[in-house]
Write an enzyme that holds these catalytic residues in place. Structure first.
Site, PDB file in Angstrom:
ATOM      1  CB  SER A 122      -0.970  -0.058   1.186  1.00  0.00           C
ATOM      2  OG  SER A 122      -1.980   0.921   1.056  1.00  0.00           O
ATOM      3  CG  ASP A 176      -7.218  -2.673  -2.823  1.00  0.00           C
ATOM      4  OD1 ASP A 176      -7.855  -1.918  -2.061  1.00  0.00           O
ATOM      5  OD2 ASP A 176      -5.979  -2.771  -2.804  1.00  0.00           O
ATOM      6  CG  HIS A 210      -5.917  -2.258   0.820  1.00  0.00           C
ATOM      7  ND1 HIS A 210      -5.261  -1.928  -0.351  1.00  0.00           N
ATOM      8  CD2 HIS A 210      -5.269  -1.594   1.805  1.00  0.00           C
ATOM      9  CE1 HIS A 210      -4.277  -1.092  -0.072  1.00  0.00           C
ATOM     10  NE2 HIS A 210      -4.253  -0.878   1.224  1.00  0.00           N
TER      11      HIS A 210
END
Length: 231
Positions: A122, A176, A210
């Site tokens: 991320s 995600d 995610h």
């Protein structure tokens, strides 16, 4: 940890996974927003290679605009998670310099740049991409999980000349909700304009949000085995 770490603040309390044999390569892995290096040190220990050292530093705690200015671990400020969101250019560049100092510390301790992989998840993956592409030292490659390329409009011009030889493994969950997979695909497209296109792998995982998954970690292990063989 050998050598003086006082001049490299990120190293003083970084989570590390030592190699079982003589360490001839290093993976520096950067966590995501609000996390610490410990969770990724644990994850990487499940796919460890005996001659590789894993270093997972902790981001400083700063107010984050995206989260109503709450103070949390963050490599730089985030205003939004879309390709056209405003970006904290000064913060991104400062964070990249801190990671480059960490890379140079490992080099001084005997691990050559071409035996160092930079990675992250991320926001950490975003910083790893920006740092590796602008690094003056020719690194082995990048592991970029569920992320994007910060300051993407500056590329390919902003890239260092040695960046074209970087190997990049980019992975993304197809469901995600935070960093949509479309953003990941746009990032892969941009990366192919910066490095040799065949050296960019973009893998997506059905049903994954995610987060990481076992198949992704297996792909990371395979990528590292090829890129950082025993010497």
């Amino acid at each position: 940890m050998c050598g003086n770490t006082m001049s490299v603040p990120l190293l003083t309390d970084a989570a590390t996974v030592s190699g079982a044999e003589r360490e001839t390569a290093a993976v520096i892995f950067l966590h995501g927003l609000g996390d610490t290096g410990h969770s990724w040190a644990d994850a990487l220990s499940t796919i460890r290679l005996p001659h590789v050292k894993y270093i997972c530093p902790h981001a400083p705690r700063i107010p984050v605009t995206l989260n109503m200015k709450m103070v949390m671990p963050s490599w730089f400020d985030l205003m939004g998670l879309s390709p056209d969101a405003p970006e904290d250019e000064a913060g991104i560049k400062k964070a990249a310099e801190n990671i480059k100092a960490l890379i140079e510390h490992e080099m001084k301790n005997g691990i050559p740049a071409n035996r160092i992989v930079l990675g992250g998840f991320s926001q950490g993956g975003a910083l790893s991409l920006y740092t590796a592409l602008t690094c003056p030292h020719p690194l082995a490659g990048i592991v970029a999980l569920s992320c994007w390329l910060p300051l993407h409009r500056a590329f390919p011009q902003a890239a260092n000349g040695s960046a074209k030889d970087l190997a990049i493994l980019q992975c993304h969950g197809e469901l995600d909700p935070m960093v949509p997979v479309r953003f990941g695909a746009l990032t892969a497209e941009k990366l192919r304009s910066v490095v040799t296109p065949a050296r960019v792998q973009f893998k997506t995982y059905p049903g994954v949000m995610h987060s990481s998954c076992p198949q992704e970690m297996a792909a990371v292990k395979e990528f590292l085995e090829k890129l950082l063989p025993p010497v």
